[in-house]
Design a protein around this motif. Sequence first.
Motif, PDB file in Angstrom:
ATOM      1  N   ALA A  52       0.878  -1.180   0.000  1.00 14.44           N
ATOM      2  CA  ALA A  52       0.000   0.000   0.000  1.00 14.44           C
ATOM      3  C   ALA A  52       0.909   1.222   0.000  1.00 14.44           C
ATOM      4  O   ALA A  52       1.661   1.446   0.947  1.00 14.44           O
ATOM      5  N   ILE A  53       0.857   1.969  -1.098  1.00 21.19           N
ATOM      6  CA  ILE A  53       1.786   3.099  -1.278  1.00 21.19           C
ATOM      7  C   ILE A  53       0.981   4.372  -1.487  1.00 21.19           C
ATOM      8  O   ILE A  53       0.051   4.397  -2.292  1.00 21.19           O
ATOM      9  N   SER A  54       1.323   5.413  -0.746  1.00 21.96           N
ATOM     10  CA  SER A  54       0.633   6.685  -0.960  1.00 21.96           C
ATOM     11  C   SER A  54       1.627   7.832  -0.832  1.00 21.96           C
ATOM     12  O   SER A  54       2.782   7.606  -0.488  1.00 21.96           O
ATOM     13  N   ARG A  55       1.155   9.024  -1.108  1.00 23.10           N
ATOM     14  CA  ARG A  55       2.004  10.213  -0.943  1.00 23.10           C
ATOM     15  C   ARG A  55       1.257  11.193  -0.078  1.00 23.10           C
ATOM     16  O   ARG A  55       0.028  11.270  -0.130  1.00 23.10           O
ATOM     17  N   ARG A  56       1.996  11.926   0.759  1.00 23.70           N
ATOM     18  CA  ARG A  56       1.338  12.958   1.554  1.00 23.70           C
ATOM     19  C   ARG A  56       2.260  14.160   1.655  1.00 23.70           C
ATOM     20  O   ARG A  56       3.469  14.037   1.515  1.00 23.70           O
ATOM     21  N   ARG A  57       1.641  15.306   1.920  1.00 24.73           N
ATOM     22  CA  ARG A  57       2.445  16.521   2.086  1.00 24.73           C
ATOM     23  C   ARG A  57       2.546  16.811   3.574  1.00 24.73           C
ATOM     24  O   ARG A  57       1.557  16.745   4.293  1.00 24.73           O
ATOM     25  N   VAL A  58       3.758  17.089   4.010  1.00 24.86           N
ATOM     26  CA  VAL A  58       3.978  17.410   5.429  1.00 24.86           C
ATOM     27  C   VAL A  58       4.872  18.642   5.479  1.00 24.86           C
ATOM     28  O   VAL A  58       5.445  19.043   4.470  1.00 24.86           O
ATOM     29  N   ASN A  59       5.000  19.223   6.668  1.00 20.61           N
ATOM     30  CA  ASN A  59       5.919  20.352   6.821  1.00 20.61           C
ATOM     31  C   ASN A  59       7.240  19.837   7.352  1.00 20.61           C
ATOM     32  O   ASN A  59       7.283  19.052   8.294  1.00 20.61           O
ATOM     33  N   SER A  60       8.340  20.272   6.740  1.00 25.28           N
ATOM     34  CA  SER A  60       9.663  19.862   7.215  1.00 25.28           C
ATOM     35  C   SER A  60       9.976  20.634   8.500  1.00 25.28           C
ATOM     36  O   SER A  60       9.219  21.534   8.884  1.00 25.28           O
ATOM     37  N   SER A  61      11.111  20.310   9.141  1.00 28.37           N
ATOM     38  CA  SER A  61      11.456  20.976  10.406  1.00 28.37           C
ATOM     39  C   SER A  61      11.601  22.491  10.204  1.00 28.37           C
ATOM     40  O   SER A  61      11.332  23.274  11.106  1.00 28.37           O
ATOM     41  N   SER A  62      11.937  22.900   8.965  1.00 30.02           N
ATOM     42  CA  SER A  62      12.070  24.349   8.724  1.00 30.02           C
ATOM     43  C   SER A  62      10.742  24.965   8.251  1.00 30.02           C
ATOM     44  O   SER A  62      10.690  26.123   7.843  1.00 30.02           O
ATOM     45  N   GLY A  63       9.662  24.178   8.300  1.00 28.82           N
ATOM     46  CA  GLY A  63       8.338  24.702   7.968  1.00 28.82           C
ATOM     47  C   GLY A  63       7.986  24.633   6.488  1.00 28.82           C
ATOM     48  O   GLY A  63       6.891  24.997   6.081  1.00 28.82           O
ATOM     49  N   GLU A  64       8.919  24.168   5.676  1.00 30.95           N
ATOM     50  CA  GLU A  64       8.677  24.050   4.223  1.00 30.95           C
ATOM     51  C   GLU A  64       7.790  22.830   3.941  1.00 30.95           C
ATOM     52  O   GLU A  64       8.031  21.766   4.513  1.00 30.95           O
ATOM     53  N   PRO A  65       6.807  22.943   3.047  1.00 31.60           N
ATOM     54  CA  PRO A  65       6.035  21.737   2.731  1.00 31.60           C
ATOM     55  C   PRO A  65       6.873  20.762   1.879  1.00 31.60           C
ATOM     56  O   PRO A  65       7.520  21.185   0.930  1.00 31.60           O
ATOM     57  N   VAL A  66       6.890  19.502   2.262  1.00 33.15           N
ATOM     58  CA  VAL A  66       7.627  18.502   1.483  1.00 33.15           C
ATOM     59  C   VAL A  66       6.724  17.297   1.246  1.00 33.15           C
ATOM     60  O   VAL A  66       5.790  17.056   2.013  1.00 33.15           O
ATOM     61  N   GLU A  67       7.018  16.564   0.177  1.00 35.44           N
ATOM     62  CA  GLU A  67       6.217  15.373  -0.107  1.00 35.44           C
ATOM     63  C   GLU A  67       6.905  14.140   0.460  1.00 35.44           C
ATOM     64  O   GLU A  67       8.130  14.022   0.389  1.00 35.44           O
ATOM     65  N   GLU A  68       6.112  13.274   1.041  1.00 32.28           N
ATOM     66  CA  GLU A  68       6.652  12.003   1.540  1.00 32.28           C
ATOM     67  C   GLU A  68       5.952  10.864   0.820  1.00 32.28           C
ATOM     68  O   GLU A  68       4.740  10.907   0.598  1.00 32.28           O
ATOM     69  N   LEU A  69       6.735   9.844   0.534  1.00 28.37           N
ATOM     70  CA  LEU A  69       6.158   8.602   0.038  1.00 28.37           C
ATOM     71  C   LEU A  69       5.888   7.746   1.277  1.00 28.37           C
ATOM     72  O   LEU A  69       6.752   7.669   2.161  1.00 28.37           O
ATOM     73  N   VAL A  70       4.709   7.153   1.345  1.00 26.34           N
ATOM     74  CA  VAL A  70       4.374   6.380   2.538  1.00 26.34           C
ATOM     75  C   VAL A  70       4.075   4.931   2.145  1.00 26.34           C
ATOM     76  O   VAL A  70       3.276   4.670   1.249  1.00 26.34           O
ATOM     77  N   LEU A  71       4.757   4.009   2.815  1.00 23.29           N
ATOM     78  CA  LEU A  71       4.556   2.584   2.547  1.00 23.29           C
ATOM     79  C   LEU A  71       4.009   1.928   3.811  1.00 23.29           C
ATOM     80  O   LEU A  71       4.578   2.127   4.896  1.00 23.29           O
ATOM     81  N   GLU A  72       2.930   1.188   3.662  1.00 30.42           N
ATOM     82  CA  GLU A  72       2.439   0.391   4.799  1.00 30.42           C
ATOM     83  C   GLU A  72       3.142  -0.949   4.698  1.00 30.42           C
ATOM     84  O   GLU A  72       2.885  -1.721   3.775  1.00 30.42           O
ATOM     85  N   GLY A  73       4.046  -1.224   5.603  1.00 32.80           N
ATOM     86  CA  GLY A  73       4.824  -2.457   5.506  1.00 32.80           C
ATOM     87  C   GLY A  73       3.941  -3.696   5.589  1.00 32.80           C
ATOM     88  O   GLY A  73       2.932  -3.696   6.285  1.00 32.80           O
ATOM     89  N   ARG A  74       4.327  -4.742   4.861  1.00 35.84           N
ATOM     90  CA  ARG A  74       3.561  -5.997   4.905  1.00 35.84           C
ATOM     91  C   ARG A  74       4.204  -6.995   5.857  1.00 35.84           C
ATOM     92  O   ARG A  74       3.629  -8.036   6.143  1.00 35.84           O
ATOM     93  N   GLY A  75       5.410  -6.677   6.330  1.00 34.84           N
ATOM     94  CA  GLY A  75       6.131  -7.637   7.175  1.00 34.84           C
ATOM     95  C   GLY A  75       6.919  -8.606   6.313  1.00 34.84           C
ATOM     96  O   GLY A  75       6.625  -8.797   5.123  1.00 34.84           O
ATOM     97  N   LEU A  76       7.901  -9.219   6.934  1.00 34.43           N
ATOM     98  CA  LEU A  76       8.838 -10.076   6.205  1.00 34.43           C
ATOM     99  C   LEU A  76       8.154 -11.297   5.580  1.00 34.43           C
ATOM    100  O   LEU A  76       7.433 -12.026   6.263  1.00 34.43           O
TER     101      LEU A  76
END
Length: 426
Positions: A52-76
């Motif tokens: 399950a792969i998605s993208r979200r926008r978050v604020n970096s530590s300096s307040g800049e919006p950045v995009e993150e790729l998000v993976l829901e791990g399935r386990g080994l």
Amino acid sequence: MVGGLRPPGDKSISHRYALLGTMAEGETSIRNYAPGADCASTLRCLGQLGAAISRRRVNSSSGEPVEELVLEGRGLGNLQSPRETLDAGNSGSTIRMLSGLLAGHAFHSTITGDESLQRRPMKRIIEPLEQMGASIHARDENFPPLQIDGRRLRGIEYQLPVASAQVKSAILLAGLLADGQTTVTEPVATRDHTEIALAQFGAEVVRKSRVISVRGGSNLRGQKLTVPGDISSATFFLCAALLFPNSNLYLQDVGMNPTRTAVLDFLSSLGAPLKILNIGEISGELVGDIHVMGGPLRGSRIEGPMVPGLIDEIPMLAVLGTCTSGGLSLRNAEELRFKESDRLATVAENLGRMGARVELHPDGFDIPGGQRLHGAELDSFGDHRIAMAFTIAALAAQGESSLRNSEVAAVSFPDFFERLEAVAER
Ligand code: S3P
């Protein structure tokens, strides 16, 4: 070349984070995931295997919006059997490393790629993965499509016959799914992003110089990761800057992993005026900035154990070689014949079209220095690094050039042309 630039996220590291994030438990977030088509191929294949792969926008530590790729791990060991053929596109890293994981899953899968990938050798992964217990059929025993029948694997000790980080990684990833310990010995040290990422995700990995072992079955935990800029992509801009005397270019947040920085040592040895600044660490990988100016360069030779550390940079260094005082000689680089194109042949062909003298050898070339390139009808030969190296060659040449199938640069660097335009002086 004047200005500043952040190269795109490292392609090698991005593949590894996506593969391990999928095998981990819990969420993995990845900032600055490489934007090219190759790393998208890895995500597409992982999606077909249930990630399950998605993208979200978050604020970096300096307040800049950045995009993150998000993976829901399935386990080994929990990938889903794919309903359709997996398509690795142009990406050798995707097919080779993912095959390591598929080999340890008890289902049947088929993985293939584009025309170029279907010409690339896979025996190098088939042999060790079969020794571990998987069964893999390939066209002519060497080429994609690969039909993989995975199963519970056993750990092996394997001496790599070729220096290849992709093969090493395929075996180590399979080792995660194997009983006992898997040990790989390299003939020459190659990029170690897999080893670093495995440790980051909590796997039991032990390294003693060129011998790397991983213990099967250790659970991986999801991570918050940031990918450093790709030094191989940065190389096109570094070399472009060196070709123009008034250059003043600042490259930010570039990966400085010592197994990747041979190009900086090499360019420095030619007399390149470059400085490395602000070295730090993110997600276990070194990162820093590079300041480079234009300047005359000496000639040099690349051979033996130097080759694996410069493997992706050689097309660009060949172009640069024509403009050095002493030229560039290359030997022991037969591996270049098995990349996205036969890079010895495609470099020699394009340089020849630009009027340069090149003597081609089975494992390298001799390129005399002090040559002036002229504009020509060039071809990428479907190879992203050839497209970018010869775009820079065309800029340095006298007269106009055209480049066929230039859009293939998007395999690793989708906005290469726009970024180059932004720093090129008029
Ligand atoms: C890579 C390893 C190298 C390199 C490729 C990326 C990797 O290939 O040329 O661009 O990410 O491990 P080989 O392992 O075939 O030398």
